[in-house]
Every structure is written in structure tokens, then in C-alpha cells.
Design a protein around this motif. Structure first.
Motif, PDB file in Angstrom:
ATOM      1  N   ALA A   1      -3.488   6.108 -22.910  1.00  0.00           N
ATOM      2  CA  ALA A   1      -3.228   7.120 -23.935  1.00  0.00           C
ATOM      3  C   ALA A   1      -1.806   7.665 -23.803  1.00  0.00           C
ATOM      4  CB  ALA A   1      -4.246   8.250 -23.826  1.00  0.00           C
ATOM      5  N   GLY A   2      -1.360   7.864 -22.581  1.00  0.00           N
ATOM      6  CA  GLY A   2      -0.001   8.344 -22.360  1.00  0.00           C
ATOM      7  C   GLY A   2       1.047   7.354 -22.815  1.00  0.00           C
ATOM      8  N   VAL A   3       0.826   6.080 -22.534  1.00  0.00           N
ATOM      9  CA  VAL A   3       1.769   5.045 -22.965  1.00  0.00           C
ATOM     10  C   VAL A   3       1.859   5.011 -24.484  1.00  0.00           C
ATOM     11  CG1 VAL A   3       2.140   2.543 -23.066  1.00  0.00           C
ATOM     12  CG2 VAL A   3       1.578   3.628 -20.909  1.00  0.00           C
ATOM     13  N   LEU A   4       0.728   5.100 -25.148  1.00  0.00           N
ATOM     14  CA  LEU A   4       0.729   5.095 -26.612  1.00  0.00           C
ATOM     15  C   LEU A   4       1.473   6.293 -27.182  1.00  0.00           C
ATOM     16  CD1 LEU A   4      -2.893   3.903 -27.361  1.00  0.00           C
ATOM     17  CD2 LEU A   4      -0.789   2.714 -27.940  1.00  0.00           C
ATOM     18  N   LEU A   5       1.250   7.457 -26.601  1.00  0.00           N
ATOM     19  CA  LEU A   5       1.932   8.649 -27.105  1.00  0.00           C
ATOM     20  C   LEU A   5       3.438   8.588 -26.859  1.00  0.00           C
ATOM     21  CD1 LEU A   5      -0.636  11.413 -26.142  1.00  0.00           C
ATOM     22  CD2 LEU A   5      -0.087  10.571 -28.425  1.00  0.00           C
ATOM     23  N   VAL A   6       3.837   8.122 -25.702  1.00  0.00           N
ATOM     24  CA  VAL A   6       5.265   7.987 -25.409  1.00  0.00           C
ATOM     25  C   VAL A   6       5.907   6.980 -26.345  1.00  0.00           C
ATOM     26  CG1 VAL A   6       6.906   7.149 -23.675  1.00  0.00           C
ATOM     27  CG2 VAL A   6       5.130   8.757 -23.030  1.00  0.00           C
ATOM     28  N   TRP A   7       5.230   5.867 -26.609  1.00  0.00           N
ATOM     29  CA  TRP A   7       5.741   4.871 -27.554  1.00  0.00           C
ATOM     30  C   TRP A   7       5.921   5.479 -28.939  1.00  0.00           C
ATOM     31  CZ3 TRP A   7       3.336   2.910 -31.947  1.00  0.00           C
ATOM     32  CH2 TRP A   7       3.990   1.842 -32.563  1.00  0.00           C
ATOM     33  N   GLY A   8       4.942   6.232 -29.406  1.00  0.00           N
ATOM     34  CA  GLY A   8       5.030   6.857 -30.724  1.00  0.00           C
ATOM     35  C   GLY A   8       6.177   7.848 -30.817  1.00  0.00           C
ATOM     36  N   VAL A   9       6.377   8.636 -29.771  1.00  0.00           N
ATOM     37  CA  VAL A   9       7.470   9.609 -29.767  1.00  0.00           C
ATOM     38  C   VAL A   9       8.821   8.905 -29.742  1.00  0.00           C
ATOM     39  CG1 VAL A   9       8.569  11.401 -28.357  1.00  0.00           C
ATOM     40  CG2 VAL A   9       6.118  11.493 -28.784  1.00  0.00           C
ATOM     41  N   LEU A  10       8.954   7.857 -28.941  1.00  0.00           N
ATOM     42  CA  LEU A  10      10.222   7.126 -28.882  1.00  0.00           C
ATOM     43  C   LEU A  10      10.570   6.479 -30.219  1.00  0.00           C
ATOM     44  CD1 LEU A  10      10.143   5.406 -25.386  1.00  0.00           C
ATOM     45  CD2 LEU A  10      11.632   7.247 -26.141  1.00  0.00           C
ATOM     46  N   VAL A  11       9.584   5.892 -30.868  1.00  0.00           N
ATOM     47  CA  VAL A  11       9.827   5.299 -32.188  1.00  0.00           C
ATOM     48  C   VAL A  11      10.252   6.376 -33.177  1.00  0.00           C
ATOM     49  CG1 VAL A  11       8.706   4.164 -34.143  1.00  0.00           C
ATOM     50  CG2 VAL A  11       8.342   3.301 -31.843  1.00  0.00           C
ATOM     51  N   ALA A  12       9.591   7.515 -33.151  1.00  0.00           N
ATOM     52  CA  ALA A  12       9.930   8.598 -34.076  1.00  0.00           C
ATOM     53  C   ALA A  12      11.339   9.136 -33.818  1.00  0.00           C
ATOM     54  CB  ALA A  12       8.911   9.727 -33.961  1.00  0.00           C
ATOM     55  N   VAL A  13      11.721   9.281 -32.568  1.00  0.00           N
ATOM     56  CA  VAL A  13      13.051   9.800 -32.246  1.00  0.00           C
ATOM     57  C   VAL A  13      14.138   8.819 -32.681  1.00  0.00           C
ATOM     58  CG1 VAL A  13      14.591  10.315 -30.310  1.00  0.00           C
ATOM     59  CG2 VAL A  13      12.318  11.323 -30.384  1.00  0.00           C
ATOM     60  N   VAL A  14      13.956   7.540 -32.364  1.00  0.00           N
ATOM     61  CA  VAL A  14      14.968   6.539 -32.709  1.00  0.00           C
ATOM     62  C   VAL A  14      15.097   6.407 -34.221  1.00  0.00           C
ATOM     63  CG1 VAL A  14      15.484   4.072 -32.614  1.00  0.00           C
ATOM     64  CG2 VAL A  14      14.816   5.275 -30.547  1.00  0.00           C
ATOM     65  N   PHE A  15      13.979   6.344 -34.922  1.00  0.00           N
ATOM     66  CA  PHE A  15      14.043   6.215 -36.375  1.00  0.00           C
ATOM     67  C   PHE A  15      14.514   7.505 -37.027  1.00  0.00           C
ATOM     68  CE2 PHE A  15      10.902   2.481 -37.068  1.00  0.00           C
ATOM     69  CZ  PHE A  15      11.796   1.647 -36.442  1.00  0.00           C
ATOM     70  N   GLY A  16      14.177   8.646 -36.459  1.00  0.00           N
ATOM     71  CA  GLY A  16      14.678   9.911 -36.994  1.00  0.00           C
ATOM     72  C   GLY A  16      16.191  10.010 -36.886  1.00  0.00           C
ATOM     73  N   ARG A  17      16.737   9.558 -35.777  1.00  0.00           N
ATOM     74  CA  ARG A  17      18.198   9.538 -35.631  1.00  0.00           C
ATOM     75  C   ARG A  17      18.841   8.575 -36.618  1.00  0.00           C
ATOM     76  NH1 ARG A  17      19.429   9.843 -29.154  1.00  0.00           N
ATOM     77  NH2 ARG A  17      18.714  11.986 -28.901  1.00  0.00           N
ATOM     78  N   GLU A  18      18.177   7.471 -36.874  1.00  0.00           N
ATOM     79  CA  GLU A  18      18.712   6.504 -37.837  1.00  0.00           C
ATOM     80  C   GLU A  18      18.679   7.087 -39.253  1.00  0.00           C
ATOM     81  OE1 GLU A  18      20.439   2.962 -39.057  1.00  0.00           O
ATOM     82  OE2 GLU A  18      20.139   3.718 -37.044  1.00  0.00           O
ATOM     83  N   ILE A  19      17.640   7.829 -39.575  1.00  0.00           N
ATOM     84  CA  ILE A  19      17.587   8.496 -40.882  1.00  0.00           C
ATOM     85  C   ILE A  19      18.719   9.502 -41.007  1.00  0.00           C
ATOM     86  CG2 ILE A  19      16.246  10.133 -42.271  1.00  0.00           C
ATOM     87  CD1 ILE A  19      13.721   8.695 -41.290  1.00  0.00           C
ATOM     88  N   GLY A  20      18.957  10.266 -39.950  1.00  0.00           N
ATOM     89  CA  GLY A  20      20.063  11.223 -39.950  1.00  0.00           C
ATOM     90  C   GLY A  20      21.418  10.550 -40.067  1.00  0.00           C
TER      91      GLY A  20
END
Length: 94
Positions: A72-91
Motif C-alpha cells: 500500500a505504501g509503494v502504491l501511494l508513493v508511486w501515485g504521489v510521484l506521478v502527480a508531482v512530476v506531471f503537475g510540474r510539467e503542467i506548470g
């Protein structure tokens, strides 16, 4: 060497934990390479999809028992990392 790795992750879900880590790293690397090709709308959809996969997967892993909390921790960390990287790309694209 693989047997040592398999025995060291046995308390955290065993082979499933190793497979999930491999899939998370590979998918993150592929998405990191392809992020500049996606339009902003597609990046937002990818963030939502990653959040959905991470949250649902972590809920199912936690329901399976305390052995699978690391999954569960690995999945949550993966989701947060994807969101951060893609959020920076959107910015960056704005």
C-alpha cells in the motif's frame, strides 16, 4: 542474489512486493520520458488515473492484512510521484 532478495522481502508481501516495485519503477521511468509529449489535458487525466490506481490499490492491499501494508505504501508513493512530476510539467507548459 535473487533468493536473498526474495527472502528479505518475504515479511512485506514476498514476490508480489518485488513485482510491484519493478512495475512502479518501470512505469514511472516510461511516464517520465513521455511527459513532454502529452498535452495538458492528458497530463491531468494521467494524474487522476494514477491517484485512482494508487488509492484503490492501497485500500485493497490494506484490506488483505498487515503483511501488505508495504505494498500500500509503494502504491501511494508511486501515485504521489506521478502527480508531482506531471503537475510540474503542467506548470511548465503554462
Amino acid at each position: 542474489m535473487l533468493e536473498n532478495l526474495r527472502t528479505s522481502v518475504q515479511p512485506y508481501g514476498g514476490d508480489l512486493f518485488l513485482l510491484l516495485i519493478a512495475l512502479a519503477v518501470i512505469s514511472f521511468a516510461v511516464l517520465f520520458q513521455l511527459k513532454s509529449r502529452f498535452p495538458v489535458g492528458q497530463l491531468r487525466r494521467m494524474i487522476r488515473m494514477a491517484a485512482l490506481v494508487a488509492l484503490l490499490g492501497s485500500v485493497f492491499a490494506m484490506q488483505a492484512g498487515t503483511t501488505y501494508y508495504a505494498i500500500a505504501g509503494v502504491l501511494l508513493v508511486w501515485g504521489v510521484l506521478v502527480a508531482v512530476v506531471f503537475g510540474r510539467e503542467i506548470g511548465r507548459k503554462r
